[in-house]
Design a protein around this motif. Structure first.
Motif, mmCIF file in Angstrom:
data_model
loop_
_atom_site.group_PDB
_atom_site.id
_atom_site.type_symbol
_atom_site.label_atom_id
_atom_site.label_comp_id
_atom_site.label_asym_id
_atom_site.label_seq_id
_atom_site.Cartn_x
_atom_site.Cartn_y
_atom_site.Cartn_z
ATOM 1 N N ASN A 226 1.090 6.113 13.328
ATOM 2 C CA ASN A 226 0.699 5.110 12.558
ATOM 3 C C ASN A 226 0.700 5.585 10.943
ATOM 4 O O ASN A 226 0.729 4.780 10.008
ATOM 5 C CB ASN A 226 -0.580 4.426 13.033
ATOM 6 C CG ASN A 226 -0.335 3.637 14.312
ATOM 7 O OD1 ASN A 226 0.596 3.196 14.622
ATOM 8 N ND2 ASN A 226 -1.564 3.570 15.054
ATOM 9 N N ARG A 227 0.371 6.692 10.670
ATOM 10 C CA ARG A 227 -0.015 7.324 9.402
ATOM 11 C C ARG A 227 1.570 7.473 8.911
ATOM 12 O O ARG A 227 1.613 7.365 7.900
ATOM 13 C CB ARG A 227 -0.802 8.589 9.549
ATOM 14 C CG ARG A 227 -1.192 8.927 8.002
ATOM 15 C CD ARG A 227 -2.296 10.069 8.182
ATOM 16 N NE ARG A 227 -2.694 10.840 6.872
ATOM 17 C CZ ARG A 227 -3.546 10.152 6.189
ATOM 18 N NH1 ARG A 227 -4.265 9.172 6.840
ATOM 19 N NH2 ARG A 227 -4.066 10.545 5.017
ATOM 20 N N GLN A 230 3.664 4.703 7.427
ATOM 21 C CA GLN A 230 3.112 4.079 6.126
ATOM 22 C C GLN A 230 3.931 3.951 5.017
ATOM 23 O O GLN A 230 4.342 5.499 4.665
ATOM 24 C CB GLN A 230 1.665 4.381 5.922
ATOM 25 C CG GLN A 230 0.713 3.799 7.053
ATOM 26 C CD GLN A 230 0.547 2.401 7.091
ATOM 27 O OE1 GLN A 230 0.918 1.593 6.224
ATOM 28 N NE2 GLN A 230 0.129 1.941 8.424
ATOM 29 N N ASP A 388 -7.284 7.119 3.056
ATOM 30 C CA ASP A 388 -6.102 6.293 2.633
ATOM 31 C C ASP A 388 -5.995 5.883 1.433
ATOM 32 O O ASP A 388 -7.354 5.248 1.139
ATOM 33 C CB ASP A 388 -5.971 5.218 3.649
ATOM 34 C CG ASP A 388 -5.445 5.633 5.183
ATOM 35 O OD1 ASP A 388 -5.112 6.707 5.404
ATOM 36 O OD2 ASP A 388 -5.405 4.800 5.977
ATOM 37 N N ARG A 394 -1.534 3.748 -3.854
ATOM 38 C CA ARG A 394 -0.271 3.555 -3.337
ATOM 39 C C ARG A 394 1.017 3.311 -4.271
ATOM 40 O O ARG A 394 1.926 3.530 -4.047
ATOM 41 C CB ARG A 394 -0.361 2.514 -2.238
ATOM 42 C CG ARG A 394 -1.390 2.709 -1.043
ATOM 43 C CD ARG A 394 -1.311 1.608 -0.024
ATOM 44 N NE ARG A 394 -2.232 1.970 0.974
ATOM 45 C CZ ARG A 394 -2.770 1.285 2.035
ATOM 46 N NH1 ARG A 394 -1.940 0.004 2.224
ATOM 47 N NH2 ARG A 394 -3.818 1.435 2.930
ATOM 48 N N HIS A 448 6.634 -1.114 6.184
ATOM 49 C CA HIS A 448 6.066 -0.534 7.409
ATOM 50 C C HIS A 448 6.993 -1.033 8.531
ATOM 51 O O HIS A 448 7.126 -0.198 9.450
ATOM 52 C CB HIS A 448 4.565 -1.016 7.106
ATOM 53 C CG HIS A 448 4.071 -0.403 8.972
ATOM 54 N ND1 HIS A 448 3.721 -1.231 9.469
ATOM 55 C CD2 HIS A 448 3.572 0.722 8.816
ATOM 56 C CE1 HIS A 448 3.044 -0.628 10.457
ATOM 57 N NE2 HIS A 448 3.079 0.806 10.223
#
Length: 476
Positions: A226-227, A230, A388, A394, A448
């Motif tokens: 899941n990481r 991203q 995160d 981001r 994603h």
């Protein structure tokens, strides 16, 4: 009648109590790292067991044992021992190591039979080209979340699903969509892999197999997967890798105790491992050009294993990744004829490079060293979990990734192949044209959903190549 455990190479470490000596002589070299972790402190260092059957065992076996030992010390010892040591003689750690060694040996046999030329030169480029083509089709026909759903439909997979479905009363989703992988699919996949890799006595122990399966599904495929899917993680990974190449960091070998070896700046955990492997692959790509255009290349005697010319998937990938332009189409058409005429020696040349430069001991050593440095950068211990990044962080990682990639592109490339990208108001040496080209090259990474689909397809591809008996024939 229960199955007896067969003899294991780890048994060579076991020394009778009566023959154990005191501390090593001051002039003798210290025991290897894996022995210091897996053997009791009172044991005398012995010769490490042999794992691999290939001639590279003397180089790769210590790295494999170090990686296993560090993983057991970081992730098994804390929960098994707890506040009271249940394993003072480290028998449990050596028993787990025995199982892992068996798994490594089973994988070695399968990897030795893998057609690396087919995988590297055709399968992976075909997968990437289809990924970009479906992404472009989806965004040509729709925008926003509708494009995400169309892409999911174009690359439909039994294991991937989107959340926030459309309601009956409205044509818009109630919340932002997110792709997820079905855990039933992952459990089934891991269970089948364990049946092919575990020793018979461990395979028949249903409780043990179930625990291992849930750890892999919940930790590896749950947390890690899941990481790494991203967008911000991939942007940060590429940015750190390219920025590290710009400053040309000092390369050091893996220290025996890992006390003096630290990870590159900003490279921790899985990111550091992939980053080190990426460095090796970048060097390999540069080597293929020098090898291909050397004066008198030596061609292998055996023919290439691919059924079609090796250059075709590469040209299709270039056409899918690069922006569309009449000049690029003309250039690819011009290159096709000479490449086709030279396909036989070119295929043999590339096949030789893959076999002698990529699927080699040096590549495996780089992968293992990168895994050790990346997974255990703090003196042999994992790096603390990082929070995160927020939305601003981001966007910063995305900007750094795009600018780092733009700086690696030749200044004349956008204006030469894609004259519509630069604008007249920009100076010739401006980063803007290359920045727009970099943004185009990275376009699927911002989704994603697209990343989840790509990694699931990549896992299916690799598993199908290494474990062909798990493949299901397509329906007619």
């Amino acid at each position: 009648m229960p199955t007896r455990r067969t003899a294991s190479p780890i048994r060579s470490w076991e020394t009778p109590r009566s023959s154990l000596s005191g501390p090593n002589n001051a002039n003798s070299s210290p025991a290897p790292l894996h022995q210091r972790i897996l053997l009791p402190s009172s044991a005398t260092a012995t010769k490490s067991p042999r794992i691999l059957h290939s001639s590279a065992h003397s180089t790769l076996d210590p790295l494999l044992l170090d990686l296993i030992a560090l993983a057991l010390r970081a992730y098994v010892t804390p929960w098994y021992n707890g506040s009271i040591s249940r394993d003072p003689d480290k028998d449990f750690l050596r028993a787990v190591t025995t199982v892992l060694v068996h798994v490594v040996q089973a994988l070695e046999v399968r990897l030795a039979a893998l057609d690396w030329v087919q995988l590297v030169t055709r399968d992976v480029p075909d997968l990437l080209a289809a990924h970009y083509e479906d992404w472009d089709i989806a965004h040509e026909r729709a925008e926003g979340e509708a494009a995400e759903r169309l892409f999911d439909h174009l690359q439909s997979h039994i294991a991937v699903s989107l959340s926030a479905p459309f309601t009956e009363s409205t044509s818009t989703p109630t919340s932002p969509i997110a792709a997820s992988v079905d855990k039933v699919y992952l459990r089934t996949l891991v269970d089948q892999l364990l049946k092919l890799l575990l020793p018979p006595e461990d395979l028949h122990a249903e409780t043990e197999r179930a625990i291992v399966r849930e750890i892999l599904v919940g930790v590896v495929f749950g947390t890690v997967y899941n990481r790494v899917t991203q967008p911000w993680f991939l942007h940060g990974l590429i940015a750190k890798q390219l920025e590290a190449h710009e400053i040309q960091p000092r390369k050091t070998p893996v220290a025996d105790s890992l006390a003096q070896d630290s990870a590159p700046a900003g490279s921790t955990g899985i990111a550091g491992m992939i980053s080190n492997v990426g460095s090796h692959l970048v060097s390999a790509v540069a080597a293929v050009f020098s090898f291909a255009f050397s004066g008198t290349p030596t061609l292998p005697a055996d023919p290439p294993t691919t059924k079609s010319p090796i250059h075709e998937p590469s040209l299709a990938l270039a056409r899918a990744v690069l922006p569309r332009s009449a000049l690029l189409d003309q250039l690819l058409r011009t290159l096709y004829l000479p490449l086709f005429l030279l396909s036989t020696p070119l295929d043999a040349l590339v096949s030789s490079f893959v076999r002698t430069r990529l699927a080699t001991e040096s590549t495996a050593r780089a992968v293992l060293q990168g895994a050790i440095r990346g997974m255990f950068p703090h003196e042999g211990w994992p790096a603390p979990k990082e929070e995160d990044p927020d939305d601003e962080g981001r966007e910063e990682l995305k900007r750094r990734c795009e600018e780092a990639l733009a700086r690696t592109l030749p200044e004349s490339l956008p204006g030469l192949l894609f004259p519509s990208l630069p604008t007249p108001s920009e100076p010739p040496d401006s980063l803007a044209p290359r920045l727009r080209l970099a943004q185009h090259l990275l376009r699927p990474l911002a989704s994603h959903t697209a990343n989840v689909h790509f990694f699931v397809s990549l896992i299916d591809l690799v598993v199908g190549k290494v474990f062909p008996e798990l493949l299901v024939a397509p329906l007619d």
